[in-house]
Each structure stands twice: as C-alpha cells, then as structure tokens.
Design a protein around this motif. Structure first.
Motif, PDB file in Angstrom:
ATOM      1  N   GLY A   9       0.844  -1.190   0.000  1.00  9.52           N
ATOM      2  CA  GLY A   9       0.000   0.000   0.000  1.00  9.52           C
ATOM      3  C   GLY A   9       0.876   1.234   0.000  1.00  9.52           C
ATOM      4  O   GLY A   9       2.074   1.158   0.268  1.00  9.52           O
ATOM      5  N   SER A  14      -4.190   3.618   3.314  1.00  2.24           N
ATOM      6  CA  SER A  14      -3.750   2.252   3.585  1.00  2.24           C
ATOM      7  C   SER A  14      -3.205   2.052   4.988  1.00  2.24           C
ATOM      8  O   SER A  14      -3.097   0.919   5.462  1.00  2.24           O
ATOM      9  N   THR A  17      -5.099   0.036   7.802  1.00  3.29           N
ATOM     10  CA  THR A  17      -5.172  -1.396   7.511  1.00  3.29           C
ATOM     11  C   THR A  17      -3.871  -2.090   7.898  1.00  3.29           C
ATOM     12  O   THR A  17      -3.890  -3.176   8.512  1.00  3.29           O
ATOM     13  N   THR A  33       5.767  -0.549  -0.876  1.00  2.00           N
ATOM     14  CA  THR A  33       5.120   0.739  -1.060  1.00  2.00           C
ATOM     15  C   THR A  33       5.827   1.493  -2.182  1.00  2.00           C
ATOM     16  O   THR A  33       6.919   1.116  -2.612  1.00  2.00           O
ATOM     17  N   VAL A  51       2.597   4.952   4.168  1.00  2.00           N
ATOM     18  CA  VAL A  51       2.743   3.547   4.543  1.00  2.00           C
ATOM     19  C   VAL A  51       4.185   3.236   4.938  1.00  2.00           C
ATOM     20  O   VAL A  51       4.434   2.499   5.904  1.00  2.00           O
ATOM     21  N   VAL A  88      -3.779  -2.706  -0.565  1.00  2.00           N
ATOM     22  CA  VAL A  88      -4.736  -1.607  -0.384  1.00  2.00           C
ATOM     23  C   VAL A  88      -4.114  -0.349  -0.976  1.00  2.00           C
ATOM     24  O   VAL A  88      -3.201   0.235  -0.392  1.00  2.00           O
ATOM     25  N   TYR A  90      -2.022   0.286  -3.561  1.00  7.32           N
ATOM     26  CA  TYR A  90      -0.574   0.208  -3.724  1.00  7.32           C
ATOM     27  C   TYR A  90      -0.093   1.101  -4.859  1.00  7.32           C
ATOM     28  O   TYR A  90       0.801   1.916  -4.695  1.00  7.32           O
ATOM     29  N   SER A 175     -12.026  -0.250   5.801  1.00  7.68           N
ATOM     30  CA  SER A 175     -11.039  -1.114   5.152  1.00  7.68           C
ATOM     31  C   SER A 175     -10.254  -1.909   6.173  1.00  7.68           C
ATOM     32  O   SER A 175     -10.063  -3.127   6.028  1.00  7.68           O
TER      33      SER A 175
END
Length: 311
Positions: A9, A14, A17, A33, A51, A88, A90, A175
């Motif tokens: 992500g 993201s 999550t 990432t 992320v 999620v 990415y 999410s």
C-alpha cells in the motif's frame, strides 16, 4: 494460527489497515510501497509514503521497487514465503508471478461496490456521479483491473453534502476492519469468494485537470457533486475578481440552494451562486496561498457582493 502477510500500500488510506493487521497478531513479513517522491516547496526533498513511515514505526522491513516485472524482484517476493498478500491502494500492477506467489494468493481492499468503479479514483467518481451509496470490498486479485471475485462487502451511505475527503476517512476505517475479518476467515478456511456481476461495470479513471475548473452552466446538482467529489484534492476551482485583481478560488464545500440567475452570478450575501439550472451555496473556500475558510469568515475579509460573477 496467525498468517504471514506481505502488505502492499502507499497512501494515508492504507495506513490503518497495515496497523490493524499488525495489531491482530499477524506476522507482516515485509511492506511494499511506492518509492519516496519529491516534495517540499521546491520539490527537492524525497518524502517517504505514509505507509513507509508507518512500517518503519512498526519496525517492519520496507521495500520500494519501481516495478515488480523483473525476475529478481519476483524472486525476492517469493523468498518471503508469505501465506497471503494484502493490497490496499498500492499503485503498481502486480504480474501473475507475484499474485500466485503467496500460499493463499493475494487479496485487495477496494473502495467501491464492484463492478461499479473499478480503477484508480473510486471514491471521487462515486461522489461526482451523484451515487447515494458505496462501500469497501475485499476481493481475490487477478491480473485484470479489479475483476477478481469478492469475499466481503460493507456498504456505506454517501450523504448529500459529503466530500471525497469525508468518505475517504470513513472508508479508511472500514477497510482496516474488513481486511482483518477477511484474514480471520482465511485462517479458519471459511472465506468464500463470489464472481462479480457481469452487468454494471464502470471505470473510475484518474481525475483530469480539465475536470477541476467549475463549469457554472451545468445544473446545480452536477456542480455540487463535482465540488464535493474533488474536495479536498485536487480541488474544484473558479476565478473571481477581488480588489481589482482576478484570483483563483478553491471550492471545498457546497450545498444545493434556491435561486435563479446567470450562471456564475452571485445571488446574495451568502455566496449563493447561480448555475445552468438552480443554484448552490458555497460553504467553504480557499484563496490561493491561504487556508480553508468558512464562507462567512471568508466574506468578512473579502468583498464579494450580489451581482458579481464567478468564472
């Protein structure tokens, strides 16, 4: 038994999550990432993704390849011996060799009610289209663009004045909870996937610059949906004369209003603006180089009167 996860992500969306997966006790073998991007006022500073910053805070190995098509990157991915890949937002296409590498394949958290709004900008497009409902889906990834079968769904009402930023923040939490539930069911071997419907496929293409300039000749509902669907980023905008100089005004929040007039015309002292049919009232705006301000706060320091025109 906890799963060994590769998380992929990039944006702020993201982050919850990733955090939730770690908090649930799963082993995050590595985080993939997007590479750091140029940022800062002069664009000279390389800034890691949200992320990456979270992964480093959690002490998780972070990888930032520009592509996963090469054999060396694919071999490095396989060497992690993951049970599952979780993706999620990415931002890179995943080749089949990557998708099939984890023992249980790869799942994706997607912010729409598939097959509606496959692609890059599902949150913005749902609002811009005037949808009254959207949601989060967990699907098994395939090589096609968001075409995989769906395992879990949670719907979300899109309220009449909700912006893309509001919806983003709501779905961000959904999410995290939905992915953790999917992993728990995969641990129990109880997550069933159902093929997407053939009918109702739409694509959420990236937002183009030409879409951000407000067209006041359009009906009020369409203008309102564009403003809130583009808020806070990239932001719908128009131009107005302030103090004898034309300035760009970013429009962050609006609501439907009563009124008739020449498109773009200011109808009262509350920033009600005529559209091609009907009118909207601007609720929050931002001058170039300024900060977001409620309409009444903005008007206290800026002379915009009935009869003036936005273009």
């Amino acid at each position: 038994m906890p799963l060994r996860v590769i998380f992929m992500g990039t944006p702020e969306f993201s982050v919850p999550t990733l955090r939730a997966i770690a908090d649930a006790g799963h082993e995050v073998a590595a985080v993939y990432t997007q590479p750091p991007r140029a940022a800062g006022r002069r664009g000279l500073e390389l800034t890691p993704s949200p992320v990456q910053r979270e992964a480093e805070r959690l002490g998780i190995e972070t990888r930032t390849p520009t592509s996963l098509k090469g054999e060396a990157e694919q071999a490095a991915f396989r060497a992690l011996q993951a049970d599952i890949g979780v993706i999620v937002a990415y931002g890179l296409l995943l080749p089949r060799a990557v998708l099939e590498s984890p023992r249980l394949g790869c799942i994706n958290g997607h912010a729409s009610l598939l097959p509606r709004w496959r692609g890059a900008a599902p949150i913005q497009r749902a609002i811009m289209a005037g949808d009254s409902e959207t949601g989060m889906m967990v699907m098994r990834m395939e090589e096609g663009l968001d075409t995989g079968p769906v395992g879990l769904v949670e719907k979300c009402v899109i309220e009449p004045d909700m912006t893309a930023g509001d919806l983003h923040d709501r779905l961000m939490g959904v999410s995290a909870a939905l992915i953790v539930e999917a992993l728990a069911r995969l641990e129990r071997n109880s997550l069933a996937f159902t093929a997407q419907a053939v009918e109702g496929v739409t694509y959420a293409k990236k937002i183009g610059k030409s879409e951000t300039h407000v067209d006041w000749t359009r009906p009020a509902a369409e203008v309102h949906n564009n403003i809130r669907g583009l808020s806070p980023f990239p932001g719908a905008w128009c131009e107005v004369e302030i103090g004898g100089r034309v300035e760009r005004l970013k429009l962050l929040r609006s609501t439907l209003a009563q009124g008739v007039g020449e498109p773009g015309g200011i109808l009262d002292d509350r920033l009600t603006v005529a559209c091609g049919a009907g009118a909207i009232r601007l609720v929050e705006v931002q001058r170039a180089g300024g900060r977001p301000a409620a309409a009444q706060e903005f008007l206290r320091g800026t002379k915009i009167e009935k009869g003036m025109k936005l273009s």
